[in-house]
Enzyme design. Structure first.
Site: not given
Length: 338
Positions: A133, A135, A157
């Site tokens: 990800s 992120e 996450y």
């Protein structure tokens, strides 16, 4: 797709086949002539709505598997004996991860570790793709992130995804596994769950349009993101496992837009001014937020011959059309624009 005489179908095992990416990937693999197996925690009771929407549920071999349980993963992988394994399972909401940090870490990091260890334990030659990800990068600032950009995760996450990334790298280097991670920036489709902001905005705007009024509450509209089209991004996942040696890749459009711009595009598709219907709710703000995140997929263009074609304005248009179709009772892939 007919295969040459004496040649068997490739087998793929997709952990998390019921989600947006899992279902779209399953459709792509079926189109390429694969025998596709997919997992869910309880394959007998799961709805598999996305597979139904794509009209492929009866073509996928479904297995009940708990990715956080090593024995469960071992049994499924041993039974299927796949050529390719894709791990798309795990808690997928950044916002929810602040409320469920332990479950998020376990569902992503422990699951990834179990699959890697099963491949090593069984001595399989299967190629492994892990869903990373963007992120993990945190704020990219004015320069897009590529494969050399350091990680600075800003949510549970993102921490979990960063952990899984380094697990894959460790097993690749320590045990010579074909294991790679696709570090994907935001990628959307009508198959997104309603808690994801793009789907929430498109669905909210469509309902306001149909009902003649209403208010949509959102969080910080100034954040900037790199939004792509999910059906294109699963093509990159597959392409990574067709290489002769494993490589990690950033997958992105390279274009960045404010959330406010996305909102404006969505409402303009319906002939409405977003400012008449959108309110900022401070309760929807996260404890920490990435201000700007976008990526550089130059490596993917060079080695995978992959590049994003659908960008934010067209994504907004497609999501609005899909939500209008949903409100009219069309839930199939044609109605959803897939």
């Amino acid at each position: 797709m007919a295969l040459p005489m004496g040649m068997s179908k490739k087998k793929a095992l997709v952990f998390g086949v019921s989600g947006q990416d899992g279902s779209l990937l399953a459709r792509l693999l079926l189109a390429k002539g694969y025998e596709v197996h997919g997992t869910s925690r309880d394959a007998e009771t799961s709805s598999f709505g996305s597979l139904d929407a794509l009209a492929i549920k009866d073509k996928v071999h479904l297995h009940s598997t708990i990715p956080t349980d090593f024995r469960s993963v071992l049994q499924t992988v041993d039974r299927v004996s796949p050529d390719e394994i894709y791990n798309l399972a795990g808690q997928s909401s950044v916002g929810l991860s602040f409320h469920q940090p332990v479950e998020t870490l376990e569902s992503i990091a422990t699951s990834t570790l179990n699959i890697l260890e099963v491949i090593r334990f069984l001595g399989l030659s299967a190629k492994f793709y892990s869903a990373g990800s963007s992120e993990c990068f945190g704020d990219t600032g004015e320069r897009p992130a590529d494969e050399t950009t350091p990680f600075h995760p800003q949510s549970p996450y993102a921490v979990a995804k960063a952990t899984a990334f380094w697990q894959v790298a460790n097993y690749r280097e320590s045990y010579n596994l074909f294991a790679c991670t696709g570090v994907l920036f935001n990628h959307e489709s009508p198959l997104r769950p309603s808690r994801f902001v793009t789907r929430k905005i498109a669905a909210g705007a469509a309902k306001i349009y149909k009902s003649g009024g209403g208010v949509l509450e959102l969080g910080d509209l100034s954040v900037m993101r790199d939004w792509g089209w999910a059906p294109e991004y699963v093509e990159a996942m597959w392409a990574m496992l067709q290489l002769d040696r494993p490589e990690d890749f950033v997958i992105a459009t390279g274009q960045v837009s404010r959330l406010q711009d996305f909102v404006a595009h969505v409402f303009s598709q319906l002939g409405m001014n977003w400012q008449d219907h959108v309110r900022v709710n401070e309760n929807l703000l996260r404890p920490s937020e990435i201000r700007c995140g976008f990526g550089d997929a130059s490596k993917a263009r060079k080695l995978l011959n992959w590049s994003a074609k659908v960008t934010m304005p067209e994504i907004a248009r497609r999501l609005v059309r899909a939500e209008l179709s949903r409100l009219d009772g069309q839930q199939n892939c044609k109605g959803l624009g897939l």
